[in-house]
Design an enzyme around this catalytic site. Structure first.
Site, PDB file in Angstrom:
ATOM      1  N   MET A  26       0.875  -1.347  -0.044  1.00 42.30           N
ATOM      2  CA  MET A  26       0.171   0.045   0.026  1.00 42.30           C
ATOM      3  C   MET A  26       0.882   1.187   0.102  1.00 42.30           C
ATOM      4  O   MET A  26       1.749   1.631   0.920  1.00 42.30           O
ATOM      5  CB  MET A  26      -0.823   0.011   1.187  1.00 42.30           C
ATOM      6  CG  MET A  26      -2.060  -1.154   1.203  1.00 42.30           C
ATOM      7  SD  MET A  26      -3.015  -1.090   2.685  1.00 42.30           S
ATOM      8  CE  MET A  26      -1.880  -2.034   3.993  1.00 42.30           C
ATOM      9  N   VAL A  27       0.575   2.006  -1.105  1.00 44.06           N
ATOM     10  CA  VAL A  27       1.620   3.085  -1.287  1.00 44.06           C
ATOM     11  C   VAL A  27       1.454   4.038   0.125  1.00 44.06           C
ATOM     12  O   VAL A  27       0.260   4.263   0.629  1.00 44.06           O
ATOM     13  CB  VAL A  27       1.300   4.029  -2.212  1.00 44.06           C
ATOM     14  CG1 VAL A  27       1.834   5.394  -2.620  1.00 44.06           C
ATOM     15  CG2 VAL A  27       1.768   3.131  -3.591  1.00 44.06           C
ATOM     16  N   GLN A  79       7.910  -5.204  -3.333  1.00 43.97           N
ATOM     17  CA  GLN A  79       7.111  -4.969  -4.420  1.00 43.97           C
ATOM     18  C   GLN A  79       7.918  -3.968  -5.194  1.00 43.97           C
ATOM     19  O   GLN A  79       7.829  -2.733  -4.783  1.00 43.97           O
ATOM     20  CB  GLN A  79       5.705  -4.793  -4.281  1.00 43.97           C
ATOM     21  CG  GLN A  79       5.120  -5.023  -5.872  1.00 43.97           C
ATOM     22  CD  GLN A  79       3.468  -4.498  -5.857  1.00 43.97           C
ATOM     23  OE1 GLN A  79       3.075  -3.552  -5.374  1.00 43.97           O
ATOM     24  NE2 GLN A  79       2.614  -5.370  -6.004  1.00 43.97           N
ATOM     25  N   CYS A 108      -1.455  -2.181 -10.882  1.00 36.30           N
ATOM     26  CA  CYS A 108      -1.818  -0.819 -10.591  1.00 36.30           C
ATOM     27  C   CYS A 108      -2.449  -0.400 -11.530  1.00 36.30           C
ATOM     28  O   CYS A 108      -1.835  -0.192 -12.653  1.00 36.30           O
ATOM     29  CB  CYS A 108      -0.640  -0.279 -10.234  1.00 36.30           C
ATOM     30  SG  CYS A 108      -0.903   1.920  -9.722  1.00 36.30           S
ATOM     31  N   LYS A 150       1.666  -9.623  -9.122  1.00 33.88           N
ATOM     32  CA  LYS A 150       0.398  -9.332  -8.718  1.00 33.88           C
ATOM     33  C   LYS A 150      -0.321  -8.714  -9.916  1.00 33.88           C
ATOM     34  O   LYS A 150       0.248  -7.849 -10.331  1.00 33.88           O
ATOM     35  CB  LYS A 150       0.599  -8.371  -7.381  1.00 33.88           C
ATOM     36  CG  LYS A 150      -0.907  -7.897  -6.877  1.00 33.88           C
ATOM     37  CD  LYS A 150      -0.532  -7.061  -5.563  1.00 33.88           C
ATOM     38  CE  LYS A 150      -2.172  -6.938  -4.855  1.00 33.88           C
ATOM     39  NZ  LYS A 150      -3.021  -5.936  -5.661  1.00 33.88           N
ATOM     40  N   HIS A 178      -5.941  -9.879  -8.025  1.00 35.05           N
ATOM     41  CA  HIS A 178      -6.969  -8.943  -7.562  1.00 35.05           C
ATOM     42  C   HIS A 178      -8.119  -8.999  -8.630  1.00 35.05           C
ATOM     43  O   HIS A 178      -7.971  -8.881  -9.699  1.00 35.05           O
ATOM     44  CB  HIS A 178      -6.287  -7.514  -7.985  1.00 35.05           C
ATOM     45  CG  HIS A 178      -7.385  -6.520  -7.374  1.00 35.05           C
ATOM     46  ND1 HIS A 178      -7.297  -5.657  -6.096  1.00 35.05           N
ATOM     47  CD2 HIS A 178      -8.779  -6.398  -7.417  1.00 35.05           C
ATOM     48  CE1 HIS A 178      -8.116  -4.857  -5.982  1.00 35.05           C
ATOM     49  NE2 HIS A 178      -9.137  -5.210  -6.851  1.00 35.05           N
ATOM     50  N   GLY A 209      -8.967  -8.436  -2.842  1.00 36.85           N
ATOM     51  CA  GLY A 209     -10.072  -7.702  -3.205  1.00 36.85           C
ATOM     52  C   GLY A 209     -11.253  -7.932  -2.325  1.00 36.85           C
ATOM     53  O   GLY A 209     -11.661  -8.883  -2.111  1.00 36.85           O
ATOM     54  N   ASP A 210     -11.577  -6.700  -1.535  1.00 35.56           N
ATOM     55  CA  ASP A 210     -12.737  -6.690  -0.789  1.00 35.56           C
ATOM     56  C   ASP A 210     -12.996  -7.649   0.328  1.00 35.56           C
ATOM     57  O   ASP A 210     -14.091  -8.370   0.744  1.00 35.56           O
ATOM     58  CB  ASP A 210     -14.000  -7.152  -1.617  1.00 35.56           C
ATOM     59  CG  ASP A 210     -14.564  -5.824  -2.343  1.00 35.56           C
ATOM     60  OD1 ASP A 210     -13.983  -4.681  -2.202  1.00 35.56           O
ATOM     61  OD2 ASP A 210     -15.555  -5.649  -2.874  1.00 35.56           O
ATOM     62  N   ALA A 232      -5.751  -5.034   2.000  1.00 36.17           N
ATOM     63  CA  ALA A 232      -5.272  -3.532   1.963  1.00 36.17           C
ATOM     64  C   ALA A 232      -6.201  -2.927   2.876  1.00 36.17           C
ATOM     65  O   ALA A 232      -6.098  -2.773   4.045  1.00 36.17           O
ATOM     66  CB  ALA A 232      -5.307  -3.171   0.625  1.00 36.17           C
TER      67      ALA A 232
END
Length: 315
Positions: A26-27, A79, A108, A150, A178, A209-210, A232
């Site tokens: 996560m940025v 990453q 991304c 990823k 994802h 995801g979710d 995330a």
């Protein structure tokens, strides 16, 4: 887990029937302090934020600011965003002594990344992805060091399956999927697509995801048969999620305060994480007050006055 000396590999952690719990790249957020926190609450593997490999190799300043770790920050995957094999392999060699694997970001969807040839545009370049994976595996002098990717999915899933099979043939260690296309943001995750990919390769597959609660980990596993889940936003909202807490426990909030002070976390980052953690457990007026605080001491005073010290919990 002995990984730094090359005796074991993260791949050994994947066991039939077990679902690995992984903190996503996560940025700005999945930095050392936050990784230290989630590791206290049953997170198996952590990823660094995405690092642009070219900048990392060209600038000492970038290396020092983008990649910080310590001895207890393991297992750790670094990453990278990259669009040529040699730069990725060179970056992998730099971080290999301090980590357990590198991951190539092929997911991304942000415009800047796509226009620079990074991220999700790589899912349309399977031969390049193959070359990148292969060169990392050949150049890093540790057979247990992992090289993973990823990805997001294509509208035509056959193209995604082809990409994954090509990556597998190049020696990719595992694939994180994802379950959305590059164009999708908040649409439902395509679990059936993740299952199709899982069924089409023999390497571990991780779903992303979710996933917001521990129960989602099991339901995702049931729907897809994956070997792990990557989270995330669910972990930002509740870093203790993997330990089965529905919302962030007070103990976890004070752990974050301790870790942040110990590691000298910048105030903005320290505060932003707490804003996420408190969102589900505080009222709107409380959030308004908390969000306006501007110093670490003010935050600590607020937490003590509003929630009490951790000793009051009986935890």
């Amino acid at each position: 887990m002995k990984t730094s000396n090359g005796n074991t590999s993260i791949v050994d952690m994947f066991e039939k029937g077990k679902v690995l719990k992984i903190c996503a790249p996560m940025v700005r957020y999945s930095k050392l302090a936050f990784r230290s926190l989630v590791r206290k609450y049953d997170c198996d593997i952590c990823f660094t934020p995405m690092i642009v490999a070219t900048d990392f190799m060209q600038s000492v300043k970038a290396r020092d600011s983008e990649f910080t770790t310590n001895e207890s920050d393991r297992p750790l995957i670094v990453q990278f965003a990259a669009h040529d094999a040699q730069t990725l392999a060179d970056a992998a060699c730099v971080v290999a002594p301090f980590s357990d694997g590198v991951d190539l970001n092929c997911g991304c969807p942000q415009r800047w990344a796509m226009s620079a040839g990074y991220g999700a545009c790589l899912i349309n370049k399977p031969e390049l992805v193959k070359d990148m994976v292969r060169l990392v595996r050949n150049q890093v002098n540790n057979p247990n060091y992992t090289a993973s990717i990823k990805i997001r999915i294509h509208k035509d899933l056959r193209r995604t399956v082809d990409l994954c099979q090509k990556a597998e043939s190049a020696g990719v260690s595992w694939i994180t999927v994802h379950g959305r296309t590059a164009e999708e943001r908040h649409q439902p995750v395509h679990y059936e697509s993740i299952k199709t990919i899982k069924d089409s390769v023999s390497i571990p597959v991780i779903a992303n995801g979710d996933i917001k609660y521990l129960r989602d980990v099991e339901s995702t596993h049931q729907l897809t048969g994956v070997d792990g889940v990557m989270v995330a936003r669910g972990l930002l909202a509740n870093p203790a999620m993997f330990a089965g807490y529905e919302d962030t426990p007070l103990e976890c909030i004070w752990d974050w305060v301790d870790i942040s002070i110990e590691q000298g976390t910048q105030f903005t980052c320290f505060h932003h994480h707490l804003i996420y953690m408190l969102e589900r457990v505080s009222s709107q007026p409380e959030r308004k007050v908390f969000n306006s605080l501007s110093s670490t001491s003010a935050v600590i005073d607020y937490l003590q006055n509003t929630y009490g010290p951790v000793d009051d919990l009986g935890t």
